[in-house]
Design a protein around this motif. Structure first.
Motif, PDB file in Angstrom:
ATOM      1  N   THR A 204      25.051  -2.465 -29.551  1.00  0.00           N
ATOM      2  CA  THR A 204      24.205  -2.452 -28.354  1.00  0.00           C
ATOM      3  C   THR A 204      23.517  -1.101 -28.329  1.00  0.00           C
ATOM      4  O   THR A 204      24.172  -0.058 -28.316  1.00  0.00           O
ATOM      5  CB  THR A 204      25.033  -2.661 -27.080  1.00  0.00           C
ATOM      6  OG1 THR A 204      25.670  -3.936 -27.164  1.00  0.00           O
ATOM      7  CG2 THR A 204      24.144  -2.619 -25.849  1.00  0.00           C
ATOM      8  N   CYS A 205      22.210  -1.118 -28.366  1.00  0.00           N
ATOM      9  CA  CYS A 205      21.440   0.115 -28.412  1.00  0.00           C
ATOM     10  C   CYS A 205      21.661   0.910 -27.123  1.00  0.00           C
ATOM     11  O   CYS A 205      21.462   0.380 -26.031  1.00  0.00           O
ATOM     12  CB  CYS A 205      19.953  -0.196 -28.592  1.00  0.00           C
ATOM     13  SG  CYS A 205      18.911   1.284 -28.573  1.00  0.00           S
TER      14      CYS A 205
ATOM     15  N   GLU B 250      19.418  -3.410 -25.885  1.00  0.00           N
ATOM     16  CA  GLU B 250      19.398  -4.651 -26.660  1.00  0.00           C
ATOM     17  C   GLU B 250      20.564  -4.673 -27.653  1.00  0.00           C
ATOM     18  O   GLU B 250      20.973  -3.653 -28.185  1.00  0.00           O
ATOM     19  CB  GLU B 250      18.086  -4.792 -27.430  1.00  0.00           C
ATOM     20  CG  GLU B 250      16.894  -5.035 -26.549  1.00  0.00           C
ATOM     21  CD  GLU B 250      16.921  -6.389 -25.869  1.00  0.00           C
ATOM     22  OE1 GLU B 250      17.426  -7.368 -26.459  1.00  0.00           O
ATOM     23  OE2 GLU B 250      16.443  -6.462 -24.727  1.00  0.00           O
ATOM     24  N   THR B 251      21.089  -5.866 -27.894  1.00  0.00           N
ATOM     25  CA  THR B 251      22.171  -6.054 -28.855  1.00  0.00           C
ATOM     26  C   THR B 251      21.597  -6.681 -30.114  1.00  0.00           C
ATOM     27  O   THR B 251      20.777  -7.595 -30.042  1.00  0.00           O
ATOM     28  CB  THR B 251      23.258  -6.961 -28.251  1.00  0.00           C
ATOM     29  OG1 THR B 251      23.764  -6.329 -27.068  1.00  0.00           O
ATOM     30  CG2 THR B 251      24.393  -7.180 -29.225  1.00  0.00           C
TER      31      THR B 251
ATOM     32  N   ASP C 107      18.654   3.047 -37.144  1.00  0.00           N
ATOM     33  CA  ASP C 107      17.620   2.843 -36.133  1.00  0.00           C
ATOM     34  C   ASP C 107      17.797   1.492 -35.464  1.00  0.00           C
ATOM     35  O   ASP C 107      18.124   0.491 -36.119  1.00  0.00           O
ATOM     36  CB  ASP C 107      16.225   2.910 -36.752  1.00  0.00           C
ATOM     37  CG  ASP C 107      15.852   4.313 -37.189  1.00  0.00           C
ATOM     38  OD1 ASP C 107      16.455   5.280 -36.678  1.00  0.00           O
ATOM     39  OD2 ASP C 107      14.952   4.454 -38.032  1.00  0.00           O
ATOM     40  N   CYS C 108      17.565   1.449 -34.156  1.00  0.00           N
ATOM     41  CA  CYS C 108      17.600   0.199 -33.411  1.00  0.00           C
ATOM     42  C   CYS C 108      16.509  -0.727 -33.951  1.00  0.00           C
ATOM     43  O   CYS C 108      15.378  -0.302 -34.171  1.00  0.00           O
ATOM     44  CB  CYS C 108      17.370   0.479 -31.923  1.00  0.00           C
ATOM     45  SG  CYS C 108      17.214  -1.013 -30.921  1.00  0.00           S
ATOM     46  N   TYR C 109      16.855  -1.995 -34.138  1.00  0.00           N
ATOM     47  CA  TYR C 109      15.888  -2.961 -34.651  1.00  0.00           C
ATOM     48  C   TYR C 109      14.839  -3.322 -33.606  1.00  0.00           C
ATOM     49  O   TYR C 109      13.804  -3.880 -33.931  1.00  0.00           O
ATOM     50  CB  TYR C 109      16.588  -4.232 -35.115  1.00  0.00           C
ATOM     51  CG  TYR C 109      17.430  -4.058 -36.357  1.00  0.00           C
ATOM     52  CD1 TYR C 109      17.107  -3.127 -37.331  1.00  0.00           C
ATOM     53  CD2 TYR C 109      18.563  -4.823 -36.560  1.00  0.00           C
ATOM     54  CE1 TYR C 109      17.870  -2.969 -38.466  1.00  0.00           C
ATOM     55  CE2 TYR C 109      19.341  -4.680 -37.692  1.00  0.00           C
ATOM     56  CZ  TYR C 109      18.987  -3.753 -38.641  1.00  0.00           C
ATOM     57  OH  TYR C 109      19.748  -3.602 -39.768  1.00  0.00           O
TER      58      TYR C 109
ATOM     59  N   CYS D 272      13.853  -1.047 -30.535  1.00  0.00           N
ATOM     60  CA  CYS D 272      13.032   0.079 -30.065  1.00  0.00           C
ATOM     61  C   CYS D 272      12.849   1.180 -31.122  1.00  0.00           C
ATOM     62  O   CYS D 272      12.128   2.135 -30.887  1.00  0.00           O
ATOM     63  CB  CYS D 272      13.620   0.673 -28.792  1.00  0.00           C
ATOM     64  SG  CYS D 272      15.152   1.606 -29.014  1.00  0.00           S
TER      65      CYS D 272
ATOM     66  N   ILE E 294      20.448   5.666 -33.629  1.00  0.00           N
ATOM     67  CA  ILE E 294      21.767   5.425 -33.054  1.00  0.00           C
ATOM     68  C   ILE E 294      22.798   6.002 -34.021  1.00  0.00           C
ATOM     69  O   ILE E 294      22.757   5.726 -35.220  1.00  0.00           O
ATOM     70  CB  ILE E 294      22.038   3.915 -32.893  1.00  0.00           C
ATOM     71  CG1 ILE E 294      20.951   3.257 -32.053  1.00  0.00           C
ATOM     72  CG2 ILE E 294      23.419   3.670 -32.308  1.00  0.00           C
ATOM     73  CD1 ILE E 294      20.993   1.736 -32.115  1.00  0.00           C
TER      74      ILE E 294
ATOM     75  N   ARG F 190      23.877   7.510 -28.549  1.00  0.00           N
ATOM     76  CA  ARG F 190      22.542   8.102 -28.713  1.00  0.00           C
ATOM     77  C   ARG F 190      22.603   9.235 -29.740  1.00  0.00           C
ATOM     78  O   ARG F 190      23.606   9.924 -29.834  1.00  0.00           O
ATOM     79  CB  ARG F 190      22.051   8.663 -27.383  1.00  0.00           C
ATOM     80  CG  ARG F 190      21.823   7.605 -26.336  1.00  0.00           C
ATOM     81  CD  ARG F 190      21.534   8.230 -25.002  1.00  0.00           C
ATOM     82  NE  ARG F 190      20.240   8.894 -25.015  1.00  0.00           N
ATOM     83  CZ  ARG F 190      19.200   8.498 -24.310  1.00  0.00           C
ATOM     84  NH1 ARG F 190      19.296   7.441 -23.537  1.00  0.00           N
ATOM     85  NH2 ARG F 190      18.067   9.133 -24.363  1.00  0.00           N
TER      86      ARG F 190
END
Length: 61
Positions: free
Chosen positions: A8-9, A14-15, A32-34, A36, A40, A59
């Motif tokens: 979960t970002c 978002e998950t 990197d979050c897929y 945004c 992470i 973060r």
């Protein structure tokens, strides 16, 4: 062996699904979050049997 985990970002909430490799033991890496694209920090905890015991996503700032 790769394990599928759900992250979960901590930025956008978002998950998403990704893979983790517990074969090298405890690890820390940045992914990197897929959604945004913000970084992470992922920390893997691996037990003595080589199985993934858990993970954290924080973060990277």
């Amino acid at each position: 062996m790769l394990d599928t985990i759900l992250l979960t970002c901590p930025h956008c909430g978002e998950t998403f699904e990704t893979v983790a490799d517990p074969s090298a033991g405890d690890a820390e890496y940045v992914e990197d979050c897929y959604v945004c694209c913000r970084p992470i920090t992922v920390r893997l905890r691996v037990g003595g049997d080589g199985e993934l015991d858990g993970y954290d996503a924080d973060r990277d700032d």
